[in-house]
Design an enzyme around this catalytic site. Structure first.
Site, PDB file in Angstrom:
ATOM      1  N   ARG A  95      -1.700  15.188  11.826  1.00  0.00           N
ATOM      2  CA  ARG A  95      -0.280  14.885  11.600  1.00  0.00           C
ATOM      3  C   ARG A  95       0.361  16.035  10.820  1.00  0.00           C
ATOM      4  NH1 ARG A  95      -1.344   9.167   9.146  1.00  0.00           N
ATOM      5  NH2 ARG A  95       0.886   8.873   8.878  1.00  0.00           N
ATOM      6  N   PRO A  96       1.491  16.550  11.302  1.00  0.00           N
ATOM      7  CA  PRO A  96       2.060  17.774  10.712  1.00  0.00           C
ATOM      8  C   PRO A  96       2.618  17.577   9.300  1.00  0.00           C
ATOM      9  CG  PRO A  96       3.488  16.914  12.457  1.00  0.00           C
ATOM     10  CD  PRO A  96       2.264  16.058  12.441  1.00  0.00           C
ATOM     11  N   ILE A  97       2.711  18.690   8.555  1.00  0.00           N
ATOM     12  CA  ILE A  97       3.313  18.636   7.215  1.00  0.00           C
ATOM     13  C   ILE A  97       4.424  19.691   7.086  1.00  0.00           C
ATOM     14  CG2 ILE A  97       1.255  17.670   6.088  1.00  0.00           C
ATOM     15  CD1 ILE A  97       0.745  20.498   4.913  1.00  0.00           C
ATOM     16  N   ASP A  98       4.911  20.163   8.240  1.00  0.00           N
ATOM     17  CA  ASP A  98       5.905  21.251   8.223  1.00  0.00           C
ATOM     18  C   ASP A  98       7.154  20.919   7.409  1.00  0.00           C
ATOM     19  OD1 ASP A  98       6.056  19.378  10.427  1.00  0.00           O
ATOM     20  OD2 ASP A  98       7.823  20.461  11.086  1.00  0.00           O
ATOM     21  N   LYS A 132       0.838  -1.216   0.000  1.00  0.00           N
ATOM     22  CA  LYS A 132       0.000   0.000   0.000  1.00  0.00           C
ATOM     23  C   LYS A 132       0.863   1.251   0.000  1.00  0.00           C
ATOM     24  CE  LYS A 132      -1.616   1.653   4.070  1.00  0.00           C
ATOM     25  NZ  LYS A 132      -1.503   3.057   4.447  1.00  0.00           N
ATOM     26  N   ASN A 133       1.843   1.286   0.898  1.00  0.00           N
ATOM     27  CA  ASN A 133       2.607   2.522   1.062  1.00  0.00           C
ATOM     28  C   ASN A 133       3.616   2.753  -0.056  1.00  0.00           C
ATOM     29  OD1 ASN A 133       1.070   3.200   3.226  1.00  0.00           O
ATOM     30  ND2 ASN A 133       2.535   2.515   4.778  1.00  0.00           N
ATOM     31  N   ARG A 189      -3.550  10.341   4.095  1.00  0.00           N
ATOM     32  CA  ARG A 189      -2.381  11.184   4.340  1.00  0.00           C
ATOM     33  C   ARG A 189      -1.483  11.282   3.096  1.00  0.00           C
ATOM     34  NH1 ARG A 189       0.801  14.443   7.860  1.00  0.00           N
ATOM     35  NH2 ARG A 189       2.951  13.820   7.735  1.00  0.00           N
ATOM     36  N   ILE A 241       7.164   6.615  17.211  1.00  0.00           N
ATOM     37  CA  ILE A 241       6.944   7.346  15.947  1.00  0.00           C
ATOM     38  C   ILE A 241       5.649   8.173  15.975  1.00  0.00           C
ATOM     39  CG2 ILE A 241       6.770   7.136  13.418  1.00  0.00           C
ATOM     40  CD1 ILE A 241       9.450   6.067  14.368  1.00  0.00           C
ATOM     41  N   ARG A 257      -8.978   0.090   4.275  1.00  0.00           N
ATOM     42  CA  ARG A 257      -8.088   1.053   3.613  1.00  0.00           C
ATOM     43  C   ARG A 257      -6.771   0.378   3.263  1.00  0.00           C
ATOM     44  NH1 ARG A 257      -6.582   5.409   7.342  1.00  0.00           N
ATOM     45  NH2 ARG A 257      -5.227   5.821   5.590  1.00  0.00           N
ATOM     46  N   CYS A 311      -4.996   8.189   8.976  1.00  0.00           N
ATOM     47  CA  CYS A 311      -5.172   7.623  10.316  1.00  0.00           C
ATOM     48  C   CYS A 311      -4.943   8.699  11.372  1.00  0.00           C
ATOM     49  CB  CYS A 311      -4.174   6.489  10.549  1.00  0.00           C
ATOM     50  SG  CYS A 311      -4.634   4.965   9.736  1.00  0.00           S
ATOM     51  N   ASP A 313       4.186   0.341  12.264  1.00  0.00           N
ATOM     52  CA  ASP A 313       2.954  -0.242  11.712  1.00  0.00           C
ATOM     53  C   ASP A 313       2.745  -1.685  12.171  1.00  0.00           C
ATOM     54  OD1 ASP A 313       2.637   2.164  10.481  1.00  0.00           O
ATOM     55  OD2 ASP A 313       3.227   1.482   8.483  1.00  0.00           O
TER      56      ASP A 313
HETATM   57  C1  EPZ Z   1       4.438   6.638   6.627  1.00  0.00           C
HETATM   58  O1  EPZ Z   1       3.722   7.738   7.162  1.00  0.00           O
HETATM   59  C2  EPZ Z   1       3.431   5.547   6.478  1.00  0.00           C
HETATM   60  N1  EPZ Z   1       2.363   6.013   5.594  1.00  0.00           N
HETATM   61  C3  EPZ Z   1       2.858   5.187   7.837  1.00  0.00           C
HETATM   62  O2  EPZ Z   1       2.009   4.089   7.673  1.00  0.00           O
HETATM   63  C4  EPZ Z   1       3.992   4.808   8.790  1.00  0.00           C
HETATM   64  O3  EPZ Z   1       3.466   4.608  10.071  1.00  0.00           O
HETATM   65  C5  EPZ Z   1       5.039   5.921   8.835  1.00  0.00           C
HETATM   66  O4  EPZ Z   1       5.481   6.231   7.499  1.00  0.00           O
HETATM   67  C6  EPZ Z   1       6.265   5.551   9.656  1.00  0.00           C
HETATM   68  O5  EPZ Z   1       6.816   4.376   9.133  1.00  0.00           O
HETATM   69  C7  EPZ Z   1       2.546   6.034   4.274  1.00  0.00           C
HETATM   70  O6  EPZ Z   1       3.595   5.690   3.746  1.00  0.00           O
HETATM   71  C8  EPZ Z   1       1.384   6.464   3.452  1.00  0.00           C
HETATM   72  P1  EPZ Z   1       6.461  10.014   8.737  1.00  0.00           P
HETATM   73  P2  EPZ Z   1       4.341   9.198   7.113  1.00  0.00           P
HETATM   74  O7  EPZ Z   1       6.419  11.306   8.019  1.00  0.00           O
HETATM   75  O8  EPZ Z   1       5.279   9.263   5.990  1.00  0.00           O
HETATM   76  C9  EPZ Z   1       6.471  13.451  12.009  1.00  0.00           C
HETATM   77  C10 EPZ Z   1       0.007   2.925   7.834  1.00  0.00           C
HETATM   78  O9  EPZ Z   1      -0.614   2.459   8.824  1.00  0.00           O
HETATM   79  N2  EPZ Z   1       6.359  14.454  10.935  1.00  0.00           N
HETATM   80  O10 EPZ Z   1       7.622   9.126   8.528  1.00  0.00           O
HETATM   81  O11 EPZ Z   1       3.218  10.142   7.170  1.00  0.00           O
HETATM   82  C11 EPZ Z   1       5.218  12.577  12.133  1.00  0.00           C
HETATM   83  O12 EPZ Z   1       4.214  13.238  12.867  1.00  0.00           O
HETATM   84  C12 EPZ Z   1       0.601   4.299   7.886  1.00  0.00           C
HETATM   85  O13 EPZ Z   1       0.157   2.322   6.768  1.00  0.00           O
HETATM   86  C13 EPZ Z   1       6.502  15.779  11.272  1.00  0.00           C
HETATM   87  O14 EPZ Z   1       6.686  16.131  12.441  1.00  0.00           O
HETATM   88  O15 EPZ Z   1       5.128   9.207   8.478  1.00  0.00           O
HETATM   89  C14 EPZ Z   1       5.763  11.357  12.823  1.00  0.00           C
HETATM   90  O16 EPZ Z   1       5.855  11.568  14.189  1.00  0.00           O
HETATM   91  C15 EPZ Z   1       0.207   5.066   9.091  1.00  0.00           C
HETATM   92  N3  EPZ Z   1       6.417  16.716  10.270  1.00  0.00           N
HETATM   93  C16 EPZ Z   1       7.185  11.267  12.254  1.00  0.00           C
HETATM   94  O17 EPZ Z   1       7.485  12.547  11.670  1.00  0.00           O
HETATM   95  C17 EPZ Z   1       6.228  16.371   8.970  1.00  0.00           C
HETATM   96  O18 EPZ Z   1       6.179  17.268   8.109  1.00  0.00           O
HETATM   97  C18 EPZ Z   1       7.366  10.224  11.194  1.00  0.00           C
HETATM   98  O19 EPZ Z   1       6.288  10.306  10.282  1.00  0.00           O
HETATM   99  C19 EPZ Z   1       6.098  15.007   8.641  1.00  0.00           C
HETATM  100  C20 EPZ Z   1       6.166  14.068   9.652  1.00  0.00           C
END
Ligand code: EPZ
Length: 421
Positions: free
Chosen positions: A125-128, A23-24, A94, A331, A402, A118, A309
């Protein structure tokens, strides 16, 4: 009315199950269609709700998406209809943020609301780190009342350090940089297997990416990308989930096929510690019953560490281990809240703080009426229900569907008594 799973627990779990495409990985490939006027073909595509939303997004942006069989998707360009990502779709997953960079790079602007998905972070969840990266590449970011507006006449290569490791952030900026002018260097990148897989496909489309799968990725921008065909890698989270299900049920031999066991070394190391019997093949894993499951602490970590995950299914496994285990989720902020439902089912779990629970096993689990809060917590509840005494009802299964295709059919194939109503 939402759909539910009704699961009668306690049936032996044995037989073979096939893993679907990741999926991812899938969600990150759809947006590449915005970056080329040539067709893109994707195979081994999981038939799941998030992928249907990504398809709808491309159609809303003026592309044609067709299927020439199960798991085979073809995308072709018709015309670009807009630069606004539809809020109704962005809200649903997301990874919709992956469409932002390609639109910005090809149209010079893009508007979108804060992405959904989710609810596992503090607030939304932030996008900064995405926005900071686009700014470094020359974009102007406006934060409006209910949306963001990004614009850039031309994106330029930049050196970008991620203050925190981010999977989708790495994928988004790596993809966008392919059409930026000059060289982009991304530092402190995520290394999940989906990232080198995405880079490899982008390179077949004409991109120049080096270092994907390591902490530093270098991208040399190109003027144009071609189309191409991409076969998705197997879903490592599905693989791990089914392996944990087999270990929790501990009732028969389970063969997990069409997977890449090399992507789950952290799980196999844990299995060694807790006494789960497993045998790795090249594209398969066999789990066999064991006398006693031992406890082990776990700390979730970026790849190649133990995947967040898989934390929720592992927590269910520890309810059946003989002793105490500390589960430390590092995480996502809200990923342990579902353990409350395991406690309602009879598990002995104490929350030390929002990131840590102590599980004391083994505990007999009993059927309850449950609501799936999100995808991975949802599948953990399914696993718990499969070993619980009685008939468990799990509501809000959209969240589970999903990410897992044909769950009822595939689990029934393993002997589970699960129905969708
Ligand atoms: C990916 O999410 C996966 N989703 C998630 O799987 C997975 O849990 C995660 O990576 C960690 O492995 C997809 O690939 C679609 P991150 P992602 O950005 O990329 C923080 C599932 O169940 N952060 O690596 O969104 C964030 O809040 C899903 O399949 C910021 O602070 O995760 C988190 O604490 C859920 N600012 C950390 O970084 C940002 O701009 C890591 O999140 C972006 C992220």
């Amino acid at each position: 009315m939402s759909q539910k799973f009704i699961i009668n627990g306690g049936r032996p779990i044995e037989g073979a199950i096939k893993v679907k495409g990741a999926k991812n990985a899938a969600l990150k490939v759809f947006p590449l269609a915005l970056m080329t006027s040539e067709p893109i073909g994707i195979s081994n595509m999981p038939e799941i709700e998030d992928c249907y939303r990504a398809e709808e997004m491309l159609v809303a942006l003026g592309h044609e998406v067709s299927r020439s069989g199960k798991g085979v998707v073809e995308i072709s360009y018709k015309s670009r209809t807009c630069v606004n990502l539809p809020p109704g779709l962005v809200n649903k997953f997301r990874a919709s943020i992956m469409f932002v960079g390609p639109l910005l790079a090809t149209c010079g602007e893009v508007c979108f609301p804060h992405p959904g998905g989710c609810v596992i972070g503090a607030g939304t969840r932030p996008i900064d780190m995405f926005l900071d990266g686009f700014v470094k590449m020359g974009a102007k970011v406006e934060v409006l009342e209910n949306s963001y507006r990004l614009s850039a006449k031309k994106l330029k290569g930049a050196t970008i350090f991620f203050p925190k490791i981010t999977v989708t952030g790495t994928e988004s900026l790596m993809t966008t940089a392919c059409l930026a002018e000059g060289i982009t260097i991304l530092k402190n990148c995520a290394m999940e297997p989906e990232i080198p897989a995405l880079a490899e496909f982008l390179n077949t489309m004409g991109a120049k990416i080096a270092g994907a799968g390591t902490p530093v990725i270098k991208i040399e921008g190109v003027k144009k990308l071609r189309g191409g065909n991409y076969m998705l890698i197997p879903d490592r989270i599905e693989t791990g989930t089914f392996a944990i299900l087999a270990a929790v049920a501990n009732s028969g031999e389970v063969l997990i096929e069409n997977c890449n066991p090399g992507h789950l070394e952290a799980l196999w190391a844990l299995f060694d510690k807790i006494g789960v019997n497993y045998k790795l093949g090249q594209n398969s894993v066999k789990i066999s019953p064991t006398k006693k499951i031992l406890p082990s602490n776990v700390v979730t970590h970026e790849y190649p560490g133990f995947a967040t995950d898989l934390q929720s299914p592992y927590t269910v496994l520890m309810t059946q281990a003989h002793g105490l285990s500390l589960i430390h989720e590092t995480i996502h902020d809200r990923r342990l809240l579902f353990t409350d439902m395991l406690t309602q089912m009879g598990a002995n779990i104490i929350m030390a703080d929002p990131h840590r629970v102590v599980v004391s096993g083994p505990s007999k689990l009993y059927a309850r009426k449950l609501i799936s809060p999100d995808l991975r917590a949802g599948i953990a509840l399914v696993i718990a229900a499969l070993i619980a005494e009685g008939s468990t009802e799990i509501d809000n299964i959209y969240q589970i569907e999903r990410g897992y295709e044909d769950l009822v059919e595939r689990l029934t194939g393993l002997g589970a008594d699960i129905k969708k109503v």
